[in-house]
Design an enzyme around this catalytic site. Structure first.
Site, PDB file in Angstrom:
ATOM      1  N   ARG A  39      -9.336   0.473   9.558  1.00 53.97           N
ATOM      2  CA  ARG A  39      -8.750  -1.194   9.865  1.00 53.97           C
ATOM      3  C   ARG A  39      -9.990  -1.809  10.704  1.00 53.97           C
ATOM      4  NH1 ARG A  39      -2.971   0.291   9.261  1.00 53.97           N
ATOM      5  NH2 ARG A  39      -1.658  -1.631   9.499  1.00 53.97           N
ATOM      6  N   LYS A  59       0.848  -1.273   0.092  1.00 51.01           N
ATOM      7  CA  LYS A  59       0.138   0.117  -0.121  1.00 51.01           C
ATOM      8  C   LYS A  59       0.840   1.324  -0.198  1.00 51.01           C
ATOM      9  CE  LYS A  59      -2.075  -1.262   3.993  1.00 51.01           C
ATOM     10  NZ  LYS A  59      -1.354  -2.805   4.123  1.00 51.01           N
ATOM     11  N   ARG A  69       0.408  -9.125  13.642  1.00 50.36           N
ATOM     12  CA  ARG A  69      -0.276  -8.327  12.759  1.00 50.36           C
ATOM     13  C   ARG A  69      -1.172  -8.730  11.539  1.00 50.36           C
ATOM     14  NH1 ARG A  69       4.782  -5.513  11.819  1.00 50.36           N
ATOM     15  NH2 ARG A  69       4.129  -4.304   9.917  1.00 50.36           N
ATOM     16  N   ARG A  91      11.645  -5.378   4.976  1.00 50.11           N
ATOM     17  CA  ARG A  91      11.481  -3.800   4.537  1.00 50.11           C
ATOM     18  C   ARG A  91      12.408  -3.044   5.514  1.00 50.11           C
ATOM     19  NH1 ARG A  91       5.250  -2.118   5.404  1.00 50.11           N
ATOM     20  NH2 ARG A  91       5.588  -3.234   7.356  1.00 50.11           N
ATOM     21  N   ARG A 116      11.918  -1.090  10.811  1.00 49.93           N
ATOM     22  CA  ARG A 116      10.699  -0.759  11.861  1.00 49.93           C
ATOM     23  C   ARG A 116      10.774  -1.743  12.841  1.00 49.93           C
ATOM     24  NH1 ARG A 116       5.128  -0.115   8.397  1.00 49.93           N
ATOM     25  NH2 ARG A 116       4.334  -1.223  10.268  1.00 49.93           N
TER      26      ARG A 116
END
Ligand code: ADP
Ligand code: AMP
Length: 215
Positions: free
Chosen positions: A88, A13, A170, A127, A159
């Site tokens: 969400r 996204k 998650r 990431r 992160r």
């Protein structure tokens, strides 16, 4: 053009949002980026949100609804916006509908990126992020200069919630609390599902093809 980018964590996204910002000149509203900026700056909001984020839990709805209401009322959203990571939950989507009715800016389309779990885990664990919100991947999408953001020249980092058990949590949280929104937006006739496993530029071509009729 008012868009929601939807999908599990790691679906791409943020990556697609950055490309859309450059292409259409409308802002990306990433609630994850807003929360991370607050954590970095040590605001009261950031301090309250951090514990949820580190565990991979959702930050409470009322906090997010407040953030999004303020942000959507800013002047740069006048010509349109790209929501990334919001809504969400069903209460967040209901609140969004009320806010958008007030400012007369209905959602045109919800783009739902589909990517299998194994690939999501691979993407999230590799990431690299920049504080400007740009997102890279150690293998699939590395910055041109190692460790440095192409967009702003700052140092990229991993992160805190991309390393540990938080990743699996998650995905679980997404399935339980967020996935029901697929039916929610399908029922409104505005959801389009895309194959998010293709190369980044190929996904972007697909996205532009779908959005062409709204531009
Ligand atoms: P999200 O915002 O949905 O959580 P990101 O855009 O941050 O996801 O992407 C997650 C990771 O996957 C990043 O490391 C990014 O570089 C990488 N990525 C995004 N899209 C693709 C793609 N189509 N193919 C391979 N890797 C991708
Ligand atoms: P993201 O950058 O979208 O992956 O979000 C990172 C984290 O921020 C999530 O795991 C949540 O803890 C929190 N967060 C971001 N957006 C929301 C939202 N809309 N509702 C609740 N929590 C959120």
């Amino acid at each position: 053009m008012n868009i929601i980018l939807f999908g599990p964590p790691g679906a791409g996204k943020g990556t697609q949002a950055k490309k859309l910002v450059d292409f259409y000149g409308i802002p990306q509203i990433s609630t994850g980026d807003i929360l991370r900026a607050n954590v970095r700056e040590g605001t009261e909001l950031g301090l309250a949100a951090k514990a949820y984020m580190d565990k991979g839990e959702l930050v409470p709805d009322e906090v997010l609804i407040g953030i999004i209401k303020n942000r959507l009322n800013e002047a740069d959203c006048e010509k349109g916006f790209i929501l990334d990571g919001y809504p969400r939950t069903v209460p967040q989507a209901d609140a969004l509908a009320v806010i958008l009715e007030e400012i007369e800016k209905p959602i045109d389309i919800v783009l739902n990126f589909e990517v299998p779990d194994e690939e999501l885990v691979e993407r999230i664990s590799g990431r690299l992020m920049c504080k400007c919100g740009a997102s890279y991947h150690k293998t699939f999408n590395p910055p041109k200069e190692e460790g440095i953001c192409d967009a702003c020249g700052a140092e990229v980092y991993q992160r805190a919630d991309d390393t540990s058990d938080a990743v699996l949590n998650r995905l679980d949280v997404y399935k339980k609390q967020t996935q029901p929104l697929i039916e929610y937006y399908e029922a409104k006739g505005i959801l389009v599902t895309l194959d998010g496993t293709k190369d980044i530029d190929v996904v972007f071509e697909d996205v532009k093809g779908i959005l062409a009729k709204f531009a």
